[in-house]
Each structure stands twice: as structure tokens, then as C-alpha cells.
Design a protein around this motif. Structure first.
Motif, PDB file in Angstrom:
ATOM      1  N   ALA A   1      34.854 -32.876   9.381  1.00 18.44           N
ATOM      2  CA  ALA A   1      33.414 -32.702   9.207  1.00 18.44           C
ATOM      3  C   ALA A   1      32.711 -32.691  10.550  1.00 18.44           C
ATOM      4  N   ASN A   2      31.599 -31.969  10.588  1.00 20.77           N
ATOM      5  CA  ASN A   2      30.701 -31.961  11.745  1.00 20.77           C
ATOM      6  C   ASN A   2      29.419 -32.704  11.379  1.00 20.77           C
ATOM      7  N   SER A   3      28.839 -33.360  12.342  1.00 22.27           N
ATOM      8  CA  SER A   3      27.551 -33.994  12.111  1.00 22.27           C
ATOM      9  C   SER A   3      26.827 -34.125  13.439  1.00 22.27           C
ATOM     10  N   TRP A   4      25.556 -34.482  13.351  1.00 25.68           N
ATOM     11  CA  TRP A   4      24.767 -34.637  14.568  1.00 25.68           C
ATOM     12  C   TRP A   4      23.638 -35.623  14.343  1.00 25.68           C
ATOM     13  N   PHE A   5      23.144 -36.132  15.461  1.00 31.61           N
ATOM     14  CA  PHE A   5      22.052 -37.092  15.438  1.00 31.61           C
ATOM     15  C   PHE A   5      21.111 -36.780  16.589  1.00 31.61           C
ATOM     16  N   ALA A   6      19.810 -36.874  16.325  1.00 28.52           N
ATOM     17  CA  ALA A   6      18.826 -36.597  17.375  1.00 28.52           C
ATOM     18  C   ALA A   6      17.665 -37.589  17.262  1.00 28.52           C
ATOM     19  N   ARG A   7      17.137 -37.985  18.414  1.00 29.85           N
ATOM     20  CA  ARG A   7      15.964 -38.847  18.449  1.00 29.85           C
ATOM     21  C   ARG A   7      15.104 -38.444  19.644  1.00 29.85           C
ATOM     22  N   ILE A   8      13.801 -38.398  19.443  1.00 30.19           N
ATOM     23  CA  ILE A   8      12.881 -38.128  20.543  1.00 30.19           C
ATOM     24  C   ILE A   8      11.695 -39.078  20.421  1.00 30.19           C
ATOM     25  N   SER A   9      11.297 -39.635  21.550  1.00 24.90           N
ATOM     26  CA  SER A   9      10.190 -40.583  21.582  1.00 24.90           C
ATOM     27  C   SER A   9       9.198 -40.151  22.654  1.00 24.90           C
ATOM     28  N   SER A  10       7.931 -40.143  22.285  1.00 22.67           N
ATOM     29  CA  SER A  10       6.858 -39.753  23.198  1.00 22.67           C
ATOM     30  C   SER A  10       5.864 -40.894  23.313  1.00 22.67           C
ATOM     31  N   LYS A  11       5.507 -41.236  24.565  1.00 25.09           N
ATOM     32  CA  LYS A  11       4.511 -42.279  24.798  1.00 25.09           C
ATOM     33  C   LYS A  11       3.389 -41.705  25.654  1.00 25.09           C
ATOM     34  N   VAL A  12       2.167 -41.751  25.144  1.00 28.68           N
ATOM     35  CA  VAL A  12       1.014 -41.130  25.782  1.00 28.68           C
ATOM     36  C   VAL A  12      -0.083 -42.179  25.958  1.00 28.68           C
ATOM     37  N   THR A  13      -0.742 -42.156  27.111  1.00 25.55           N
ATOM     38  CA  THR A  13      -1.912 -42.992  27.338  1.00 25.55           C
ATOM     39  C   THR A  13      -3.158 -42.180  27.036  1.00 25.55           C
ATOM     40  N   LEU A  14      -3.882 -42.566  25.983  1.00 22.40           N
ATOM     41  CA  LEU A  14      -5.074 -41.862  25.526  1.00 22.40           C
ATOM     42  C   LEU A  14      -6.309 -42.391  26.261  1.00 22.40           C
TER      43      LEU A  14
END
Length: 816
Positions: free
Chosen positions: A690-703
Motif C-alpha cells: 500500500a501507498n500512503s501519505w501525510f501532510a501538515r502545514i502551519s501558518s502564523k501571522v501577526t495581525l
């Protein structure tokens, strides 16, 4: 803050080189200026201190450098006379005026003192990056992540690169749950690690290290690598600390304090917290039962509603004694008490072959849990000199009591379950480090781990009599002795680290009620090899190999039946053997001004791998066959994957962290069991790729108005299994925070699982039944927290003023 600071310092370094290149040439020969920078009181090395060489009475930097983790620096410069400035945030700078340098010069050890004025100011400094990427590990700085405010260690781990936590709290690394979790360099002493991580507050955690290919210095256990959770330890002079209060929906609230008082000789630290958490979950299992010819026999739909309430107190207190400038002794007591209530309601709806409703039943499981864990730890460090020659000794003694009782009512029957677990552990360890020459180092050590677990589990009928085929007393004894040695050296731009570990294991798995006794004795050699090549100051290439071991533990070994469902049950296998893994890893890291990129290709070859299988045990409940889910040693598993981690800071007000993992898993093996009804042997083919994948992205912004906003998304790809398929899973979290009271306090609001989408979904196909199931351990949650700091800056630099506890922590790096 460390990663951003590192990038800034690199820019300054490049600028220095550029400025120097513009100076008139004074000859092609350069000389080296070397030395070390230490913290004056503790005599610990200071990393990332800057060294600047300037013309006398001029502020223009001609050459410069930064210190490595050992506090060492080396700067190349043309012969001449220079003013030298050595500085680091929160310390008083030191200047050496008009130093005449005509040949290679060693400045010796430069001791810096803490700047009390800076320490007592509460100012916002450049933040340490949430994720630091190093050649042999990834470091996740918990304090910079708003998502985990008021959360638990499980929430922390779910934001760490390469790591994911499923809806039941099980932790996996690069898609594998075959890992080892350490706390301050020592294995967790909890009986149920997943539950313990959900109870430990995130506020107690300083950082998390992810080591995908550990060296011989570390325990051989953990086929896919190690996760080291490092607890907070106070480091600032005087009295300082942090208070955090939180509340949320579903009903959740907590209060914690982290206090530290440091004098010249003693450093007292303590963490205490209470939390009340409500987890609401749900699940369904829809099954189609088949005749021998494959036609439909009947249908059964299960709807599950769960509610778990947990009340927990966590306390930790310790003192570090600076006996003399070269000797440090730290002692600490850790105590945890957790109690809770569980409510698990399952409604069964029956249908005939034509999907015509035929009736319904229900089953209600109401239980209570209570656990106590106490641990004493001691850590002694003796530095023989300031060049890294040292001896460390560690001791850990712990006891864990875990009790749970439940009453099961329903349409057809009434039962009770009683579960009582007591575990005692003792661990001793010593490590010796001897630098032989510049760039070379020898290490050796011993570790002993001795544990004893007694687990009594009983299922009672309505009259209070024990149901013998569902009850038993498990006695699990484990004694492990280990020796290791490793040698690292550097030749030009190549660094090498070769090691060998030997572990002797003696395990007894005894079922006292049924008088079944198993003894497993084995010893193994675990070699490791690491090679890195420094392409430039900004990029490195590495190759590594290690042999790893996975011992079956906890619920994998416990034959006691998980009786939450009487037709789909989980049962451990006390006859499991350990699995051995050969790990290969190729890595590359590149740093630019605003970007740090790390990628690796890895291959794992595992023998006797653990796998869960499902089969009917021959029993029937209301005409429905009982399906058992149990782990077995399948055969062989080969895993090949590709991973990258990227840190990007496009602007001062915006930071991005991302992680991606793609892998292929090939399993070969089979399972044979006896059909209780017919007596025939049934063989299940478990070959699967089997093939599988995992992804995560995090963004931090000063408003605007200095409001910080963080958004994190993650996705686990679908994966085929030997008996079905696990579907993909998506989740998104968000958080907002604002500093108040002149930056002495912070208000944070976060939402976990915004779309309520984190559900485990799977299909299972057997000869007797096809089923679809989904389960959500925790529904969407809202959390509000308030943090107050006194005598402590918001983003205080993490100085090395206190030595690290645990002989394993921080080991295994390449020599430099």
C-alpha cells in the motif's frame, strides 16, 4: 526564536564576509581565532553567541562567527590588531580591546554573566521558531505554538513534524506506531502511554525532539525512531514563573503554575496543575454477515456514543545543586493522579437479508477509572574539564497503580468488569564522554531497566461469578541490561559516528489463573553508523544506518478482553515475539536567509512485524458471530518513504512550517487459526502492499493590534490493509492570541478540529462478514486560556544555565 535568530546570525555572518571581501587585501594568508563561551555561574556552554572582530575604535565588522552547541567558535581573519566583541541575548557582552593577532590564537574560555536588567524586563524579542531543523533531529518548541495553550501532550505531539496522533491518542512517526516515547531522556513509566499523554498538560513541556534514526547511545527499542519530551526546568536567576488558567467546551477547565527560584548554588523548580476534561465521541459499525456461498445472511448496524470525563493533578518538584563549577546534582519527584468516568452506549439495529428491520438491542458500559503514578529521578553530572570530558549518572524509581471498574447493562444481559494494574520500575544509567582530540570523541555507557507489572482482570456475570474464559491475571516481568560504545570523529568536511549497542532481555509473561507461563530470553547487537558531509556553512548531506528493536508491550501482550463491545472485541497476545528493523536514511539540509529545508529518503526492513488481524472466535451472541481483533507476528514488512520539512519566513509578521511524508509499505505473511465450530484450520493471507501519505502545514501571522493568528491543517492519506482499507482523514485547527498587561500576560483562544472531521474510517472484508466503521474519539473543542508571567520575558532565550536531566537527552549528535 532560536531558528530565526540562527538565520539572522547567518545573515550577519555573510555580511561580515562580504564587508571583509571589500577591504584591501593584506595578503592571502589568514589565521584562526578560536575559543569557547560559557555561562559564568553554571559553567555550561552558550550556543549561538556571536563573535565580532572589528578594526580598533570602529564599529564595522570585519569578520565574525557564532558558537556551536559546545560553546566553541572559530573565525578566520587576516593578521592584524582587532577589537573583539562577544555577546548573546540576556547576557552582558564582553569586549577585548586592541588584540594583536599575528598567528593562530586561542582566546580560551570567555565567561558571560546574566544581564539582570534584561532578565527583569518583560519585552517581546524575536521569537524562537516553532520548529528547529537539525541534521540528526527535529526540535519542536512548545512555548511558541498557540494551538496547544490549555491542551495536553497529545495536542503537542499532533503538531510535531513527522508525528501524528490518531483519534484514540495513539502516536505514530512517519506513519508507524512502532516508536519509543521518552520523557527527559527516559522511557515513560505509564502503563497506558496514550492515556498518560492525554493527561499531562502541555504547559509542562519545554520542547519535543524527534529522532528518526537514533545512535547506539539510545535504547534500541523503537523500530521507527524516538520521540523525546523535555519538561520545563527553570533557569532564570531569582524567583520567576508562569500561571495559566483555561476553560473550554465541551466542559473543560484547568489551572497550572510553573515556578522557579535560582540562587548561585541552588535552583528550585516546580510545576503543578489540575485539569478537568470532557471528551465526547461517537462511532458507527455497519456489518454485512455472509453465508458460506457468499450471499447475504443479515445486517447489523451499531451506533456508538461515548463520553469520557477526566480529572487530573500533575505535580513536579525538584532542586539542582551546583556542588562546584564542574559538578551538578538534580533530584526531582513527579506525581500524577488521574480519575475519570466513562459512558459508552451502543445501539444495535438488526436487519434480515433484504434489509428489513427485525429488532434492536442496546448495551451501556458505565465505568470509573483511577490511577496514581509517583516517580523519583536523580541526575548527576561531573565535568572533568571544559572540553566535553564528563560522566553522568541517572536513577529513576517509579510505581504506577491503575484501576478501572465498569458495569455493563443492556437488553439481554448484565455484567461487571474489574481491572487492577500495578507496575514498578527501576532504571539506572551511566554515560561517559571523552574528547580525544579536536573533532573526535569517545562515548560508552550502561543502562539497566527492571519492571514488574501485575494486571488482574475479571468479567463477572449478573450473579457476581467470574466468567473464566474472559478473565485472567497477567504477570509481566522485564529485565533489560545494555552496554554501548561509540566513536565520532571529523576529517575535513566529513563527520563520522560509529556505535555498537548490546542488549540482554529477559521477559516473563505469566497467566496466573490459567497457569500458562512464557519466558523469552534473547540478546542482540545493535550497530549504528552515521556519516555527514558539510557541503557549505548552509548545507549538509548525511547517511545513516541503525538496527532497531520493538518489544510488544501493554495491550499488545495483555490477553484480557476489551469488553466494550460483546461482538467486536480486542484481545492481546502474550506470545508475541519482538521485531527487528534495519533502518537506512539519507538526509539533506539547506539553509537560506528566510528558508530552512530538510529532506530525507528512508528504508526500513522489519522481521516479525506486529499486525492486527480479525477473525471469528466461534462464539455467537444473539445469532451474531463474535469477531476478535488481536495482534500477531506476521512475517516481514518493508517500508520505503520520502519526507521533507520546510520552514519559511517570508516576512517578519508571517511564518510557515510544513511537513510532507510519502511512503510505500509491503507486508508478507499469513495467519492460521482453528475454527472452533468445525475444528478446521483456517489460513488468512495477509500479503499487502500500500501507498500512503501525510501532510501538515502551519501558518502564523501577526495581525494588526499585535494579534497573533495561527492556522494548522493536516491530512492522513488512505491506506490499503491486508483485510480492508483505512480511509483518509482531514483536520484543521486555529488559534488567536493577544498580549495584555504590558506584555506580562497573554490571552489565547483556539478551536480544535474546526470541521469536526477527524474520524477513523475503515473497511474490513472477511469470509464471514464485511463491515464499515468510523470512530471519533474527541469532537470539536473550543478552548480559552490566560497566561500570566512574572520576572520572566515572554520569549526568554532558553539558556543552558541548568544541565539537562537524563543521560540520553541530547546525545548522538555528529562530532564537530
Amino acid at each position: 526564536m532560536k531558528q530565526i535568530k540562527f538565520a539572522v546570525l547567518l545573515v550577519l555572518l555573510f555580511t561580515s564576509f562580504y564587508n571583509y571581501a571589500q577591504q584591501p587585501s593584506s595578503g592571502s594568508n589568514k589565521v584562526k581565532v578560536t575559543g569557547k563561551v560559557f555561562e559564568k555561574v553554571s559553567r555550561q556552554p552558550l550556543e549561538y553567541a556571536t563573535i565580532s572582530l572589528m578594526a580598533p575604535n570602529d564599529t564595522k565588522v570585519i569578520a565574525g562567527g557564532i558558537t556551536n552547541p559546545k560553546g566553541e567558535f572559530e573565525v578566520a581573519v587576516a593578521p592584524g590588531t582587532y577589537d573583539i566583541k562577544i555577546e548573546v541575548i540576556s547576557f552582558k557582552a564582553t569586549e577585548i580591546k586592541q588584540k594583536n593577532i599575528q598567528g593562530d590564537t586561542n582566546l580560551g574560555v570567555v565567561n558571560l554573566s546574566e544581564d539582570a536588567a534584561q532578565l527583569n524586563e518583560v519585552v517581546v524579542r524575536a521569537e524562537k521558531s516553532t520548529v528547529e531543523i537539525k541534521l540528526d533531529k527535529k526540535v519542536y518548541n512548545v512555548g511558541q505554538d498557540m494551538m496547544v495553550k490549555g491542551g495536553t501532550v497529545s495536542d503537542v505531539l499532533d503538531n510535531v513534524p513527522s508525528v501524528s496522533v490518531d483519534t484514540e491518542g495513539n502516536v505514530s512517526l512517519r506513519g508507524s506506531d512502532n516508536i519509543r516515547i521518552l520523557i527527559d531522556g527516559r522511557p515513560s513509566n505509564a502503563i497506558n502511554v496514550a492515556e498518560a499523554l492525554r493527561q499531562l498538560p502541555a504547559d509542562a513541556i519545554d520542547k519535543v525532539e524527534v529522532i528518526t534514526n537514533p545512535s547506539a547511545r539510545y535504547d534500541a527499542e523503537g523500530g521507527s525512531g524516538l520521540i523525546n519530551i523535555i519538561l520545563k526546568k527553570g533557569k532564570n536567576q531569582g524567583l520567576n514563573g508562569t500561571f495559566i488558567a483555561s476553560t473550554g467546551l465541551p466542559e473543560t477547565y484547568g489551572l497550572s503554575a510553573n515556578l522557579n527560584y535560582k540562587t548561585e548554588k541552588l535552583n528550585y523548580f516546580t510545576t503543578a496543575g489540575y485539569n478537568y476534561r470532557t471528551n465526547e465521541g461517537a462511532g458507527v459499525t455497519n456489518s454485512e454477515y455472509l453465508n458460506e456461498d457468499g450471499t447475504t445472511k443479515s445486517y447489523l448496524d451499531e451506533d456508538r456514543d461515548t463520553k469520557r470525563i477526566r480529572k487530573g493533578f500533575n505535580g513536579r518538584a525538584g532542586v539542582e545543586w551546583i556542588i562546584n563549577p564542574t559538578t551538578f546534582w538534580t533530584n526531582a519527584i513527579n506525581y500524577q493522579n488521574n480519575s475519570g468516568e466513562d459512558k459508552d452506549l451502543i445501539n444495535y439495529n438488526n436487519f434480515d437479508a433484504n434489509r428489513t428491520f427485525t429488532g434492536s438491542t442496546y448495551r451501556l458500559n458505565k465505568g470509573i477509572t483511577d490511577s496514581d503514578n509517583i516517580e523519583y529521578t536523580s541526575n548527576l553530572i561531573k565535568n572533568f574539564n571544559d572540553k566535553g570530558h564528563k560522566l553522568t549518572a541517572d536513577l529513576s524509581i517509579s510505581k504506577n497503580n491503575d484501576d478501572s471498574n465498569s458495569d455493563i447493562t443492556g437488553t439481554q444481559r448484565y455484567n461487571s468488569t474489574l481491572n487492577d494494574q500495578v507496575q514498578k520500575q527501576v532504571q539506572i544509567q551511566t554515560d561517559y564522554v571523552l574528547p580525544i582530540s579536536k573533532g573526535s570523541q569517545f562515548e560508552a555507557g550502561y543502562k539497566g531497566s527492571f519492571s514488574n507489572l501485575n494486571n488482574e482482570y475479571y468479567v463477572l456475570d449478573p450473579l457476581g461469578a467470574t466468567i473464566t474464559n474472559l478473565s485472567n491475571t497477567l504477570e509481566y516481568k522485564e529485565n533489560i541490561n545494555a552496554l554501548y560504545t561509540q566513536y565520532g570523529f571529523k576529517v575535513n568536511k566529513f563527520s563520522y559516528l560509529f556505535g555498537l549497542r548490546w542488549e540482554d532481555t529477559n521477559i516473563e509473561v505469566n497467566l496466573l489463573d490459567t497457569k500458562v507461563f512464557n519466558t523469552k530470553k534473547y540478546n542482540n547487537l545493535f550497530p549504528s553508523a552515521f556519516i555527514s558531509y558539510e557541503i557549505s556553512d548552509q548545507s549538509n548531506f548525511s547517511a545513516s544506518y541503525s538496527k532497531r528493536l520493538s518489544r510488544p508491550r501493554g495491550r499488545f501482550m495483555n490477553p484480557a478482553v476489551n469488553y466494550s463491545s460483546n461482538i467486536n472485541i480486542f484481545q492481546g497476545n502474550p506470545d508475541l515475539d519482538p521485531s527487528l528493523t534495519d533502518k537506512f536514511d539519507l538526509g539533506y539540509i539547506k539553509r537560506w536567509d528566510k528558508v530552512t529545508f530538510n529532506t530525507s529518503a528512508y528504508f526500513e526492513n522489519t522481521k516479525d512485524v506486529f499486525s492486527f488481524v480479525r477473525y471469528p472466535n466461534g462464539q455467537m451472541v444473539g445469532g451474531i458471530p463474535v469477531i476478535v481483533n488481536t495482534p500477531i507476528n506476521v512475517g516481514k514488512e518493508q517500508k520505503f518513504g520520502f519526507e521533507f520539512t520546510l520552514n519559511y519566513t517570508p516576512y517578519k509578521w508571517w511564518r510557515l512550517n510544513s511537513n510532507f511524508n510519502l511512503y510505500n509499505v509491503k507486508t508478507t505473511g499469513e495467519n492460521t487459526y482453528t475454527d472452533i465450530v468445525t475444528g478446521n484450520l483456517i489460513t488468512q493471507d495477509l500479503d499487502n502492499q500500500a501507498n500512503s501519505w501525510f501532510a501538515r502545514i502551519s501558518s502564523k501571522v501577526t495581525l494588526p493590534y499585535k494579534i497573533d493568528w495561527q492556522l494548522t491543517s493536516m491530512y492522513n492519506g488512505s491506506q490499503k490493509t491486508a483485510q480492508g482499507k483505512n480511509l483518509g482523514q482531514f483536520g484543521m485547527n486555529t488559534s488567536f492570541s493577544k498580549d495584555v498587561l504590558k506584555d506580562k500576560a497573554t490571552i489565547a483562544f483556539n478551536v480544535s478540529d474546526i470541521f469536526n472531521s477527524r474520524k477513523m474510517k475503515s473497511y474490513t472484508y472477511l469470509d464471514e462478514v464485511n463491515s464499515y466503521s468510523e470512530f471519533q474519539f474527541r469532537k470539536r473543542q473550543f478552548n480559552l486560556s490566560f497566561t500570566y508571567r512574572f520576572n520572566k520575558a515572554k520569549n526568554e532565550r532558553d539558556k543552558n544555565a541548568a544541565p539537562k536531566e537524563g543521560g540520553n537527552e541530547g546525545g548522538g549528535e555528529f562530532p564537530g
